[in-house]
Scaffold this motif. Structure first.
Motif, PDB file in Angstrom:
ATOM      1  N   ARG B  52      26.401   7.548  14.448  1.00 33.90           N
ATOM      2  CA  ARG B  52      26.699   7.971  15.813  1.00 33.90           C
ATOM      3  C   ARG B  52      27.317   9.352  15.869  1.00 33.90           C
ATOM      4  NH1 ARG B  52      24.971   6.276  20.471  1.00 33.90           N
ATOM      5  NH2 ARG B  52      23.076   6.263  19.293  1.00 33.90           N
ATOM      6  N   HIS B  53      28.200   9.591  14.915  1.00 30.89           N
ATOM      7  CA  HIS B  53      28.846  10.893  14.881  1.00 30.89           C
ATOM      8  C   HIS B  53      27.805  11.991  14.633  1.00 30.89           C
ATOM      9  CE1 HIS B  53      32.505  13.399  13.337  1.00 30.89           C
ATOM     10  NE2 HIS B  53      31.940  13.899  14.403  1.00 30.89           N
ATOM     11  N   ALA B  54      26.931  11.709  13.704  1.00 27.88           N
ATOM     12  CA  ALA B  54      25.880  12.683  13.406  1.00 27.88           C
ATOM     13  C   ALA B  54      24.963  12.877  14.616  1.00 27.88           C
ATOM     14  CB  ALA B  54      25.078  12.226  12.193  1.00 27.88           C
ATOM     15  N   ARG B  55      24.671  11.796  15.319  1.00 21.24           N
ATOM     16  CA  ARG B  55      23.833  11.912  16.522  1.00 21.24           C
ATOM     17  C   ARG B  55      24.514  12.782  17.569  1.00 21.24           C
ATOM     18  NH1 ARG B  55      19.865  12.534  17.559  1.00 21.24           N
ATOM     19  NH2 ARG B  55      19.554  11.426  19.498  1.00 21.24           N
ATOM     20  N   GLN B  56      25.850  12.625  17.689  1.00 17.91           N
ATOM     21  CA  GLN B  56      26.566  13.428  18.673  1.00 17.91           C
ATOM     22  C   GLN B  56      26.506  14.897  18.319  1.00 17.91           C
ATOM     23  OE1 GLN B  56      30.330  11.492  18.739  1.00 17.91           O
ATOM     24  NE2 GLN B  56      29.726  10.056  20.342  1.00 17.91           N
ATOM     25  N   LEU B  57      26.355  15.161  17.028  1.00 16.64           N
ATOM     26  CA  LEU B  57      26.195  16.551  16.599  1.00 16.64           C
ATOM     27  C   LEU B  57      24.745  16.985  16.680  1.00 16.64           C
ATOM     28  CD1 LEU B  57      28.694  16.525  13.647  1.00 16.64           C
ATOM     29  CD2 LEU B  57      28.864  17.876  15.716  1.00 16.64           C
TER      30      LEU B  57
END
Lengths: 142, 142
Positions: B52-57
């Motif tokens: 999720r964190h990577a998706r937010q980036l």
DNA sequence: CTTGAACCTCTAGCAGCTAGACATTTAGAA
DNA sequence: TTCTAAATGTCTAGCTGCTAGAGGTTCAAG
């Protein structure tokens, strides 16, 4: 009279895309040859140019549909077109803000990379540790 | 042991999305209760948070797949992770440049709107007249 | 009259989910 | 223990805006 291919070349649009626009009702059904091939006139060139230009400005197809509708009725108020454009501008600025935040965090990630093996890779570490993250909310669609 | 719903709450992910990630092999198949419901442990929380964190980036799922792969093999070089992040940064900056150009033209369009009827609406006029356009190329995907 | 490019329709696919239909399971209250 | 309502299960289809391919027809030039 233009074939679909030359209309495409004139407006920088792929043939498939033109047929797609016709299918969803953005472009009108054109006249056909006896053999069934589409033939276009100047009005279609203008309409498709309008669509493409608006697309390049990031307007979604639904907004373009409204704009075309306004354009077809010259007696309606300009305010609607204006507000569609303002809406679009807001979208653009929102996306820019998000991208700026992402850019900052990506730069930080990369800057800290020391280049060993992945066990102590800062890039992965940052992704693992959500707590330092500044851009929590709904930045995904950015 | 967490249900899929609480895992979703913990990580800010919709239930459907978690199942989707499982389906495409980003998340592992979890254990099940006798009745067939998914149950998750801490490892899955971490993995999903990472995703999720990577998706937010803004990382695409394929890039995330690579990053997870690197993360699972701590002896591999950090350079790969670094270059994935750099690639992503480049994408972000490219999109920002495009958005800036769009913003400029949208502002110009709106600024010139005088507010009569659509017959002399500047917004529509600008869209109609491609010749003044500065952002011709492939700005669509911005 | 023949060729080969351009056209036709139709279907499926891309990313990254999201939503709905309909059936089953679970956890807590009565 | 039994009831009930929320949560889960699978499966399919839809979203945006195209793009690509199969397999067949038409057109215009030579």
């Amino acid at each position: 009279m233009l074939t679909i291919g030359s209309l495409g070349k004139k407006t920088g649009t792929k043939v498939q895309t033109i047929r797609y626009y016709e299918q969803i009702g953005l472009m009108p059904e054109p006249g056909r040859t006896e053999g069934g091939q589409r033939r276009y006139g100047d009005a279609e060139v203008d309409r498709l140019s309008f669509i493409r230009h608006a697309r390049q400005l990031g307007f979604p197809l639904e907004a373009i549909r409204e704009l075309l509708d306004l354009s077809d009725n010259p007696d309606r108020s300009c305010h609607e077109a204006d507000s569609i454009a303002r809406r679009q501008l807001k979208q653009v600025e929102l996306r820019m803000d998000r991208l700026k935040a992402l850019q900052t965090e990506l730069k930080r990630m990369i800057h800290e990379c020391s280049g060993g093996n992945t066990a102590d890779c800062k890039v992965l570490e940052v992704l693992r540790d959500h707590s330092e993250c500044l851009t929590d909310h709904d930045a995904i669609g950015a």
